[in-house]
Write a protein that holds these residues in place. Structure first.
Motif, PDB file in Angstrom:
ATOM      1  N   ARG A 102      56.319  69.787  85.875  1.00  0.00           N
ATOM      2  CA  ARG A 102      55.130  68.942  86.037  1.00  0.00           C
ATOM      3  C   ARG A 102      54.148  69.618  87.004  1.00  0.00           C
ATOM      4  O   ARG A 102      54.534  70.061  88.094  1.00  0.00           O
ATOM      5  CB  ARG A 102      55.527  67.571  86.591  1.00  0.00           C
ATOM      6  N   THR A 103      52.870  69.659  86.598  1.00  0.00           N
ATOM      7  CA  THR A 103      51.837  70.297  87.415  1.00  0.00           C
ATOM      8  C   THR A 103      50.618  69.393  87.519  1.00  0.00           C
ATOM      9  O   THR A 103      50.501  68.381  86.820  1.00  0.00           O
ATOM     10  CB  THR A 103      51.403  71.637  86.798  1.00  0.00           C
ATOM     11  N   ILE A 104      49.696  69.815  88.358  1.00  0.00           N
ATOM     12  CA  ILE A 104      48.429  69.083  88.455  1.00  0.00           C
ATOM     13  C   ILE A 104      47.707  69.105  87.114  1.00  0.00           C
ATOM     14  O   ILE A 104      47.207  68.074  86.643  1.00  0.00           O
ATOM     15  CB  ILE A 104      47.550  69.692  89.566  1.00  0.00           C
ATOM     16  N   ALA A 105      47.696  70.259  86.462  1.00  0.00           N
ATOM     17  CA  ALA A 105      46.949  70.402  85.210  1.00  0.00           C
ATOM     18  C   ALA A 105      47.542  69.577  84.081  1.00  0.00           C
ATOM     19  O   ALA A 105      46.804  68.979  83.286  1.00  0.00           O
ATOM     20  CB  ALA A 105      46.896  71.878  84.809  1.00  0.00           C
ATOM     21  N   ASN A 106      48.890  69.548  83.970  1.00  0.00           N
ATOM     22  CA  ASN A 106      49.466  68.851  82.811  1.00  0.00           C
ATOM     23  C   ASN A 106      49.854  67.401  83.092  1.00  0.00           C
ATOM     24  O   ASN A 106      50.260  66.683  82.183  1.00  0.00           O
ATOM     25  CB  ASN A 106      50.659  69.631  82.230  1.00  0.00           C
ATOM     26  N   THR A 107      49.731  66.962  84.350  1.00  0.00           N
ATOM     27  CA  THR A 107      50.129  65.587  84.679  1.00  0.00           C
ATOM     28  C   THR A 107      49.037  64.821  85.425  1.00  0.00           C
ATOM     29  O   THR A 107      48.608  63.759  84.987  1.00  0.00           O
ATOM     30  CB  THR A 107      51.424  65.599  85.513  1.00  0.00           C
ATOM     31  N   LEU A 108      48.577  65.357  86.545  1.00  0.00           N
ATOM     32  CA  LEU A 108      47.581  64.615  87.334  1.00  0.00           C
ATOM     33  C   LEU A 108      46.225  64.559  86.632  1.00  0.00           C
ATOM     34  O   LEU A 108      45.557  63.515  86.653  1.00  0.00           O
ATOM     35  CB  LEU A 108      47.424  65.233  88.723  1.00  0.00           C
ATOM     36  N   ASP A 109      45.814  65.661  86.018  1.00  0.00           N
ATOM     37  CA  ASP A 109      44.519  65.649  85.329  1.00  0.00           C
ATOM     38  C   ASP A 109      44.507  64.664  84.152  1.00  0.00           C
ATOM     39  O   ASP A 109      43.553  63.880  84.012  1.00  0.00           O
ATOM     40  CB  ASP A 109      44.154  67.059  84.859  1.00  0.00           C
ATOM     41  N   PRO A 110      45.527  64.659  83.283  1.00  0.00           N
ATOM     42  CA  PRO A 110      45.538  63.643  82.219  1.00  0.00           C
ATOM     43  C   PRO A 110      45.611  62.222  82.765  1.00  0.00           C
ATOM     44  O   PRO A 110      44.959  61.314  82.237  1.00  0.00           O
ATOM     45  CB  PRO A 110      46.777  63.992  81.402  1.00  0.00           C
ATOM     46  N   TYR A 111      46.408  62.036  83.824  1.00  0.00           N
ATOM     47  CA  TYR A 111      46.486  60.695  84.416  1.00  0.00           C
ATOM     48  C   TYR A 111      45.116  60.260  84.940  1.00  0.00           C
ATOM     49  O   TYR A 111      44.727  59.089  84.817  1.00  0.00           O
ATOM     50  CB  TYR A 111      47.516  60.678  85.545  1.00  0.00           C
ATOM     51  N   ASN A 112      44.377  61.186  85.495  1.00  0.00           N
ATOM     52  CA  ASN A 112      43.032  60.891  85.979  1.00  0.00           C
ATOM     53  C   ASN A 112      42.157  60.346  84.851  1.00  0.00           C
ATOM     54  O   ASN A 112      41.400  59.381  85.025  1.00  0.00           O
ATOM     55  CB  ASN A 112      42.420  62.162  86.559  1.00  0.00           C
ATOM     56  N   LEU A 113      42.272  60.939  83.664  1.00  0.00           N
ATOM     57  CA  LEU A 113      41.502  60.470  82.509  1.00  0.00           C
ATOM     58  C   LEU A 113      42.003  59.112  82.016  1.00  0.00           C
ATOM     59  O   LEU A 113      41.213  58.279  81.563  1.00  0.00           O
ATOM     60  CB  LEU A 113      41.574  61.504  81.387  1.00  0.00           C
ATOM     61  N   VAL A 114      43.300  58.903  82.090  1.00  0.00           N
ATOM     62  CA  VAL A 114      43.842  57.588  81.730  1.00  0.00           C
ATOM     63  C   VAL A 114      43.196  56.514  82.589  1.00  0.00           C
ATOM     64  O   VAL A 114      42.723  55.475  82.091  1.00  0.00           O
ATOM     65  CB  VAL A 114      45.378  57.560  81.914  1.00  0.00           C
ATOM     66  N   MET A 115      43.157  56.755  83.887  1.00  0.00           N
ATOM     67  CA  MET A 115      42.600  55.762  84.805  1.00  0.00           C
ATOM     68  C   MET A 115      41.089  55.613  84.613  1.00  0.00           C
ATOM     69  O   MET A 115      40.558  54.498  84.654  1.00  0.00           O
ATOM     70  CB  MET A 115      42.913  56.152  86.247  1.00  0.00           C
TER      71      MET A 115
END
Length: 708
Positions: A102-115
């Motif tokens: 898990r990385t910022i690019a594959n987890t945090l960035d998509p989560y940011n778009l979800v929110m």
């Protein structure tokens, strides 16, 4: 009430002063599913993809289109909101499909778009259910709010999402990213993500039930706009412009509404005690009896949810992520402020009674519908301040322009009206806010009352700004005088401070709305801090130099006399303890209906007990102000927020140069350290950064003592 100053699930956040005046005078296990037909989902998803592309800041030289572009009908609006949810779902699916590290690019960035996209959907619908002039459109918006709420509730209970976020190594990232992840994981735990599958399903179902109850509560308040009829003689004492704008009907009777533009002038100026009494009784019974059972249901459901989540009561649960920490500390704070004001409020009441006895020597009590009337008479005689004489200096359009001029100079920004913007009502205006050549955000002004509209004052978030993805967008929803051809819209001074207060929320939203991570952007600080910036901006309405920028007589153009402002400031001290005592009352009621078993809660009894304990005025029989006390929904147990934030606001304001409040130096530092960080730090740290120490009570206690 918290109308939505930040996240759409929260309810209302009106001006502290507006609420104080109104109530004292009148007394929110798996992948989400949306349950839509496949065809509609596909259409919505396609629409969202196009819409999302348009939302990228770099899309045009002046930024993306406003959320209401195209002036959608109910069907198109449904497509827009459901498209946002479909886009959010797509990002969520992408995030959960990741294999390996898990990385910022594959987890945090998509989560940011979800929110980002799920928040957009809820914010759009939350606003429209509160302001759209068409009841069918509002009903559609309510169902969309339910869908968006369901999405986010299920998201926060999705263990796979939590585990994915937790697995990201942020040890070598920025402090902002670390705080964002830490805060997000905490919010998941508070939502109940650690519980088993069955418990999470029960929690999700309970939250959906609460959304429906909340909407019922709000709708009943919004739709119950009561009126009384009076004769021309019963308007004696009211300003000439008010009387002129209230022509008798064919039967010779004049209609008065409980909405702000009618209510406040009547309570302050009308000589007829019976007219004031009748109007106040109607105001205090707004949404009664409909909301009594709704409120009881809300209290019971929240208590059940708190127990599901491991808390003894809702008050302890809802304060767990606040500055205050828990319900016990909230109760101690409320009592501390009550003790500071109790004796002075009683002395003020005795002044009220003495003045009333000059008119009626047999009087032994002052009723609440007499309070504002006698307060103005006392201020006129004892402080030489005539509130009616000040009104002509506050015509609506000049106050609005003055607000722009003052904040423009203070914070180094400019405002540009968007011509021919698509709006939901012809009275609504749209603006851009610029800093040099940089577009910071956009906002709508919906400032005058109309049937079916949210009937207090609040800032509603529309789009939370995210750097490189989305500009901040918000709406100011008020019910101010004006907006009628030929009517100058002369404002009460309280209207002016309310306007500045709510605009303070809006500036916080826009200045703070330029973060990388959506959940910590905009007004996303602790809820018991968010009122401080807006309360502080009220201070600029009490300075003679500032007021003379825009407070000019609507007929002569002469600026408000310095002497009048000085008298107004001196007179403002009288009644301050009483207003604060009412804030203590509302804070105590808000806490006490949520800090015990629902079987022990009778809202009529608790309201009466709080009135007896904290304020000298007797309760008006057969009134039920809690039925329209919208904060009992949105703020629930934490109405103390207004007092807590005010303590902080007074300390913040003490750092400014009172000799030149328009000087940009301290304001720029305040903007940089308190407003611009949004929610990227704990509120206590933001305050410490600006003050270079923890906040204290000194400035607030001086304020209560009348040391302006």
């Amino acid at each position: 009430m918290l109308s939505r100053f930040a996240r759409w699930p929260s309810r209302r956040g009106p001006s502290r002063l507006a609420v104080a005046v109104f109530l004292a005078a009148a007394l929110i296990a798996g992948t989400s599913t949306l349950g839509m037909a496949a065809t509609r989902a596909a259409v919505a998803h396609a629409a969202a993809a196009t819409h999302a592309a348009a939302h990228t800041v770099a899309a045009t030289s002046t930024g993306p289109p406003l959320f209401y572009s195209g002036k959608p009908d109910a069907a198109a609006f449904r497509t827009l909101c459901e498209g946002e949810l479909q886009t959010a779902q797509g990002s969520l699916d992408k995030m959960l499909a990741v294999k390996g590290k898990r990385t910022i690019a594959n987890t945090l960035d998509p989560y940011n778009l979800v929110m980002l996209h799920s928040d957009n959907a809820g914010s759009y619908s939350s606003l429209m259910e509160s302001v759209h002039p068409d009841s069918a459109f509002r009903a559609t918006a309510e169902t969309l709010t339910q869908e968006a709420s369901k999405f986010q509730d299920e998201l926060k209970l999705n263990r796979a999402v939590y585990d994915a976020l937790k697995a990201v190594d942020v040890s070598k990232t920025t402090p902002t990213t670390k705080y964002f992840v830490s805060k997000t994981l905490r919010d998941f735990r508070l939502a109940g993500v650690d519980q088993d599958d069955a418990a999470r399903k029960r929690i999700a179902a309970m939250r959906q039930e609460l959304v429906l109850v909340s909407q019922d509560f709000d709708r009943n308040i919004r739709n119950d706009s009561r009126k009384i009829q009076v004769t021309a003689a019963e308007l004696d004492g009211l300003p000439e412009d008010f009387v002129k704008s209230h022509a008798p009907g064919p039967d010779g009777k004049i209609t008065l509404s409980i909405e702000y533009p009618d209510y406040f002038p009547v309570m302050r100026y009308c000589k007829s005690s019976e007219t004031r009494r009748r109007l106040q009784v109607e105001a205090l019974n707004r949404a009664y009896p409909a909301n009594m059972a709704v409120l009881d249901s809300m209290i019971a459901k929240r208590d059940r949810l708190a127990h599901m989540l491991g808390y003894d009561n809702w008050a302890d649960y809802i304060t767990a992520d606040k500055m205050i920490g828990d319900g016990k500390h909230a109760a101690e704070f409320i009592e501390r402020i009550g003790n500071l004001t109790r004796a002075q409020a009683q002395r003020e009441y005795e002044v009220f009674l003495k003045r009333k006895q000059e008119d009626d020597p047999s009087a032994t009590v002052v009723n609440r519908w007499e309070a504002r009337y006698y307060e103005l008479l006392i201020k006129k005689r004892d402080y030489d301040f005539d509130a009616q004489a000040a009104r002509p200096y506050f015509p609506f359009e000049r106050v609005k322009q003055g607000l722009f001029d003052v904040t423009s100079k203070l914070f180094g920004v400019t405002y540009k009206k968007i011509d021919n913007a698509a709006v939901w009502d012809p009275s609504v205006e749209a603006y851009e806010i610029w800093e040099g050549k940089k577009l910071l955000g956009r906002f709508f002004l919906d400032l005058h009352p109309r049937p079916g509209k949210y009937n207090h004052a609040a800032q509603f978030g529309i789009r939370t700004g995210v750097t490189g993805l989305q500009l901040p967008e918000a709406a100011l929803i008020c019910n101010l005088p004006g907006g009628i051809e030929g009517d100058p819209g002369l404002m009460e001074f309280a209207d002016v401070t309310t306007f500045f207060h709510e605009f303070g929320h809006l500036l916080h939203s826009i200045f703070g709305g330029h973060q990388r991570w959506q959940p910590v952007s905009g007004i996303s600080t602790e809820q018991d801090f968010v009122e401080a910036p807006s309360q502080m901006l009220e201070e600029w309405t009490r300075d003679a130099t500032v007021l003379r920028v825009f407070a000019k007589h609507y007929q002569t153009g002469e600026p408000i006399p310095v002497e009048m402002v000085q008298k107004m400031r001196r007179a403002d001290v009288f009644g301050r303890a009483m207003d604060t005592a009412y804030q203590v009352l509302y804070s105590a009621l808000s806490l006490n209906i949520y800090n015990r078993e629902p079987s022990q809660v009778n809202t009529d009894s608790l309201a009466s007990q709080a009135e007896t304990q904290y304020v000298p005025f007797p309760k008006i029989p057969e009134t039920h102000f809690q039925a329209s006390f919208g904060h009992l929904d949105g703020y629930s147990a934490v109405y103390y927020t207004y007092l807590w934030s005010l303590v902080i606001a007074k300390d913040l304001f003490a750092q400014f140069d009172k000799a030149n409040l328009l000087a940009p130096g301290v304001a720029a530092r305040y903007r940089k350290l308190v407003l611009e960080p949004g929610g990227t730090k704990p509120a206590a740290q933001l305050v410490h950064d600006f003050l270079k120490r923890d906040f204290n009570y000194t400035a607030y206690e001086n304020y209560l003592k009348g040391m302006n």
